[in-house]
Design an enzyme around this catalytic site. Structure first.
Site, PDB file in Angstrom:
ATOM      1  N   ASN A  59     -28.529  -4.078  -4.161  1.00 62.71           N
ATOM      2  CA  ASN A  59     -27.876  -3.257  -5.186  1.00 62.71           C
ATOM      3  C   ASN A  59     -27.945  -1.764  -4.861  1.00 62.71           C
ATOM      4  O   ASN A  59     -26.951  -1.046  -4.962  1.00 62.71           O
ATOM      5  CB  ASN A  59     -28.486  -3.531  -6.568  1.00 62.71           C
ATOM      6  CG  ASN A  59     -28.281  -4.974  -6.997  1.00 62.71           C
ATOM      7  OD1 ASN A  59     -27.529  -5.706  -6.356  1.00 62.71           O
ATOM      8  ND2 ASN A  59     -28.949  -5.379  -8.054  1.00 62.71           N
TER       9      ASN A  59
ATOM     10  N   THR B 256      15.862  24.003 -11.780  1.00 65.28           N
ATOM     11  CA  THR B 256      15.168  23.418 -12.924  1.00 65.28           C
ATOM     12  C   THR B 256      16.116  22.338 -13.412  1.00 65.28           C
ATOM     13  O   THR B 256      17.342  22.510 -13.321  1.00 65.28           O
ATOM     14  CB  THR B 256      14.906  24.456 -14.048  1.00 65.28           C
ATOM     15  OG1 THR B 256      16.153  24.948 -14.518  1.00 65.28           O
ATOM     16  CG2 THR B 256      14.070  25.637 -13.553  1.00 65.28           C
ATOM     17  N   HIS B 257      15.552  21.223 -13.879  1.00 64.09           N
ATOM     18  CA  HIS B 257      16.360  20.042 -14.243  1.00 64.09           C
ATOM     19  C   HIS B 257      17.195  19.572 -13.039  1.00 64.09           C
ATOM     20  O   HIS B 257      18.232  18.944 -13.236  1.00 64.09           O
ATOM     21  CB  HIS B 257      17.295  20.323 -15.426  1.00 64.09           C
ATOM     22  CG  HIS B 257      16.654  21.059 -16.559  1.00 64.09           C
ATOM     23  ND1 HIS B 257      16.143  20.432 -17.664  1.00 64.09           N
ATOM     24  CD2 HIS B 257      16.410  22.385 -16.731  1.00 64.09           C
ATOM     25  CE1 HIS B 257      15.628  21.334 -18.490  1.00 64.09           C
ATOM     26  NE2 HIS B 257      15.760  22.530 -17.946  1.00 64.09           N
TER      27      HIS B 257
ATOM     28  N   SER C 197      19.722   2.881  10.736  1.00 70.49           N
ATOM     29  CA  SER C 197      20.075   1.693   9.969  1.00 70.49           C
ATOM     30  C   SER C 197      20.544   0.624  10.943  1.00 70.49           C
ATOM     31  O   SER C 197      21.168   0.934  11.957  1.00 70.49           O
ATOM     32  CB  SER C 197      21.192   2.045   8.991  1.00 70.49           C
ATOM     33  OG  SER C 197      21.925   0.882   8.644  1.00 70.49           O
TER      34      SER C 197
ATOM     35  N   LYS D 129      23.477   6.522  10.275  1.00 71.03           N
ATOM     36  CA  LYS D 129      22.382   6.839   9.363  1.00 71.03           C
ATOM     37  C   LYS D 129      21.151   7.423  10.050  1.00 71.03           C
ATOM     38  O   LYS D 129      20.797   7.071  11.169  1.00 71.03           O
ATOM     39  CB  LYS D 129      21.939   5.576   8.601  1.00 71.03           C
ATOM     40  CG  LYS D 129      22.926   5.097   7.573  1.00 71.03           C
ATOM     41  CD  LYS D 129      23.045   5.994   6.341  1.00 71.03           C
ATOM     42  CE  LYS D 129      21.854   5.917   5.427  1.00 71.03           C
ATOM     43  NZ  LYS D 129      21.757   4.645   4.709  1.00 71.03           N
TER      44      LYS D 129
ATOM     45  N   GLU E 250       9.910   8.643   2.240  1.00 71.69           N
ATOM     46  CA  GLU E 250      10.034   7.600   1.212  1.00 71.69           C
ATOM     47  C   GLU E 250       8.734   6.823   1.067  1.00 71.69           C
ATOM     48  O   GLU E 250       8.321   6.456  -0.032  1.00 71.69           O
ATOM     49  CB  GLU E 250      11.172   6.645   1.582  1.00 71.69           C
ATOM     50  CG  GLU E 250      12.545   7.289   1.584  1.00 71.69           C
ATOM     51  CD  GLU E 250      13.591   6.374   2.212  1.00 71.69           C
ATOM     52  OE1 GLU E 250      13.893   6.557   3.415  1.00 71.69           O
ATOM     53  OE2 GLU E 250      14.077   5.473   1.530  1.00 71.69           O
TER      54      GLU E 250
ATOM     55  N   TYR F  59     -26.453  -3.547 -12.294  1.00 71.27           N
ATOM     56  CA  TYR F  59     -25.484  -4.102 -11.350  1.00 71.27           C
ATOM     57  C   TYR F  59     -24.871  -5.393 -11.876  1.00 71.27           C
ATOM     58  O   TYR F  59     -25.566  -6.238 -12.424  1.00 71.27           O
ATOM     59  CB  TYR F  59     -26.181  -4.381  -9.999  1.00 71.27           C
ATOM     60  CG  TYR F  59     -25.242  -5.039  -9.009  1.00 71.27           C
ATOM     61  CD1 TYR F  59     -24.378  -4.279  -8.231  1.00 71.27           C
ATOM     62  CD2 TYR F  59     -25.184  -6.428  -8.889  1.00 71.27           C
ATOM     63  CE1 TYR F  59     -23.488  -4.888  -7.358  1.00 71.27           C
ATOM     64  CE2 TYR F  59     -24.301  -7.040  -8.009  1.00 71.27           C
ATOM     65  CZ  TYR F  59     -23.452  -6.260  -7.249  1.00 71.27           C
ATOM     66  OH  TYR F  59     -22.572  -6.858  -6.382  1.00 71.27           O
TER      67      TYR F  59
ATOM     68  N   GLN G  99     -18.545  -5.714  -6.805  1.00 64.97           N
ATOM     69  CA  GLN G  99     -18.120  -5.998  -5.439  1.00 64.97           C
ATOM     70  C   GLN G  99     -16.614  -5.738  -5.288  1.00 64.97           C
ATOM     71  O   GLN G  99     -16.129  -5.474  -4.187  1.00 64.97           O
ATOM     72  CB  GLN G  99     -18.457  -7.457  -5.108  1.00 64.97           C
ATOM     73  CG  GLN G  99     -18.072  -7.874  -3.730  1.00 64.97           C
ATOM     74  CD  GLN G  99     -18.763  -9.166  -3.332  1.00 64.97           C
ATOM     75  OE1 GLN G  99     -19.958  -9.165  -3.091  1.00 64.97           O
ATOM     76  NE2 GLN G  99     -18.029 -10.258  -3.281  1.00 64.97           N
TER      77      GLN G  99
HETATM   78  N1  ARG Z   1     -21.769  -7.575  -1.734  1.00 69.64           N
HETATM   79  C1  ARG Z   1     -22.361  -7.049  -2.905  1.00 69.64           C
HETATM   80  C2  ARG Z   1     -21.461  -5.958  -3.507  1.00 69.64           C
HETATM   81  O1  ARG Z   1     -20.604  -5.537  -2.845  1.00 69.64           O
HETATM   82  C3  ARG Z   1     -23.700  -6.420  -2.592  1.00 69.64           C
HETATM   83  C4  ARG Z   1     -24.630  -6.406  -3.741  1.00 69.64           C
HETATM   84  C5  ARG Z   1     -25.035  -7.788  -4.101  1.00 69.64           C
HETATM   85  N2  ARG Z   1     -26.034  -7.785  -5.087  1.00 69.64           N
HETATM   86  C6  ARG Z   1     -26.379  -8.874  -5.751  1.00 69.64           C
HETATM   87  N3  ARG Z   1     -27.288  -8.737  -6.638  1.00 69.64           N
HETATM   88  N4  ARG Z   1     -25.851 -10.038  -5.496  1.00 69.64           N
HETATM   89  O2  ARG Z   1     -21.595  -5.573  -4.615  1.00 69.64           O
END
Ligand code: ARG
Length: 464
Positions: free
Chosen positions: A111, A156-157, A278, A284, A291, A318, A323
């Site tokens: 985490n 403008t516009h 084109s 063209k 674009e 977390y 992810q």
């Molecule tokens: N692959 C996970 C992510 O991108 C990493 C963290 C995973 N943590 C867990 N407690 N499973 O978030």
């Protein structure tokens, strides 16, 4: 036995679809270098704090170097069963150096690892984009200086409004990009705190040194709250919000290039390098790059939206939902990087068609305001009245199919007897643009001054 990192309490492997929905390695492998760097910082710190031996830290560092080389050489083996970039690297490390590798994950969690890796990635992406935006500003200011006296219609516009200079128009984008860069710098400053050491969510009982890992990774300081450190992605949202706004600026410019290069306008020409043909219409020359810059802006904004929606219902700390942050973040910032590069190419490539611009500037009574201003300045007429008189002159010009500067004096005097031949001096487009010398106005003297001021500053930045 279950071969997964977290396999201790699991008797069976996951279902195939579980593996498919769970695995992030297909996209988070992009974090490979950042994950290695953060792991090295972690190993060094663990050894310095006496949590692992110097000998193990050395083995870990060498192992990580080998793994990075394998990755760079394209020989590293990926497998969905190993889920993500963090487990891949750790598993390979243990394979290479044995039990010392198993000590790397002391006092950390995926985490805080992933939060750290992603910050490092976003920081690098911002730095790369900023360098390109600086180049783009320089290219615009150089072109602006070169074409400070080129007169074109201002709109403008999308209706012809008053004559402006092409240089002034380009310098408007230098200003916008300057604000975008300052927004990126601001976001970078705020995000530059290290999550490492927040561990899973609560911190750790090991005597770690978060200042040391923060410093080793170029962060200003460790993040203050472990729950916040692992659970917020506001840094990514901010970067994407700035990316969206920058893309919107580029998209508006792209739209102008599309308009300007159309046959009806013919204000600029792009070379073969930035156009395509084109398959059916041989004549063209399509401004595809412009674009696509315009279109990719939609993708960038969509990515920002996607991440905001992922985050909006998440309790601390977390959640696996997070992810899903990576693909939008990677895509948004990589797409913007490409858009900036393409725009830079087009700016350098683009040639203004001065005659067409000048001609268009003289059409549609673009100097009507100059006539009204002359009535105010020379006849002391209140502006509202001058506006009315000018309107009647335009009506007359229209009825006799003449541009303003060709309406005969007697026709003008029939509308307002005090008008003299001197008025013709303000009805030309060059004179009109040159007269707008108020601060920030379009006069070539201003444009030159502004372009030089910017170039001095930008070139200094580029050489620092
Ligand atoms: N692959 C996970 C992510 O991108 C990493 C963290 C995973 N943590 C867990 N407690 N499973 O978030």
């Amino acid at each position: 036995m279950n071969s997964r990192m977290w396999g201790g309490r699991f008797a069976q492997g996951p279902d195939a679809v579980m593996e498919e929905i769970n695995a992030s390695i297909d996209f988070d492998r992009k974090l490979f270098p950042q994950d290695i760097a953060a792991s090295k910082a972690q190993a060094d710190m663990l050894a310095a704090c006496g949590i692992i031996t110097a000998d193990d830290a050395e083995k870990i560092r060498n192992g990580l170097d080998t793994i990075l080389r394998e990755f760079e050489a394209g020989s590293f083996t990926f497998s969905r069963a190993l889920e993500d970039v963090h487990t891949h690297i750790e598993a390979r490390l243990i394979e290479l150096i044995g039990s010392a590798g198993g000590r790397l994950h002391t006092a950390r969690s995926r985490n805080d690892q992933v939060a750290t890796d992603l910050r490092l990635w976003v920081r690098d992406a911002i730095d790369a984009i900023d360098t390109k935006l600086l180049d783009l500003q320089i290219a615009l200011a150089e072109k602006g200086l070169e074409h400070a006296t080129v007169v074109m219609p201002g709109f403008t516009h999308l209706q012809t409004a008053q004559p402006v200079t092409f240089g002034h128009h380009l310098m408007a984008y230098v200003e916008m990009l300057g604000r975008d860069r300052s927004r990126f710098a601001d976001a970078r400053r705020r995000m530059n705190e290290s999550p490492l050491g927040a561990a899973a969510l609560a911190g750790t009982s090991f005597p770690i040194d978060r200042e040391a890992t923060a410093k080793a990774l170029g962060f200003d300081r460790p993040a203050a709250n472990s729950l916040d450190a692992v659970s917020d992605r506001d840094f990514a949202v901010e970067a994407m919000a700035v990316a969206s706004l920058t893309a919107v600026h580029l998209s508006r410019f792209a739209e102008e290039i599309v308009i300007w290069s159309s046959a009806g306008f013919n204000f600029v020409t792009l070379s073969d390098r930035f156009t395509t043909g084109s398959s059916i219409m041989p004549q063209k020359r399509n401004p595809d790059a412009a674009e696509l810059v315009r279109a990719k802006t939609g993708r960038i904004i969509g990515s920002l939206n996607a991440l905001l929606i992922v985050l909006k219902g998440l309790p601390l700390a977390y959640q696996k939902d997070m992810q899903e942050d990576k693909e939008p973040v990677f895509d948004a910032l990589e797409t913007l990087d490409l858009c900036v590069t393409a725009t830079l190419g087009m700016v350098r490539d683009m040639e203004p068609n001065k005659a067409a611009m000048r001609k268009a500037a003289g059409e549609a009574y673009a100097t009507a305001t100059d006539l009204a201003d002359w009535l105010v300045q020379s006849l002391d007429m209140p502006f509202r009245e001058a506006h009315e008189v000018t309107g009647r002159v335009v009506q007359r010009a229209e009825a006799t199919h003449r541009p303003l500067h060709r309406v005969p004096l007697e026709d003008l005097q029939a509308i307002e007897p005090r008008i003299t031949a001197e008025v013709y001096g303000v009805l030309g487009v060059t004179q009109s643009a040159a007269s707008r010398t108020s601060q920030g106005g379009t006069a070539p003297v201003n444009v030159r001054k502004e372009a030089r001021r910017w170039l001095k500053r930008l070139k200094k930045e580029a050489s620092d």
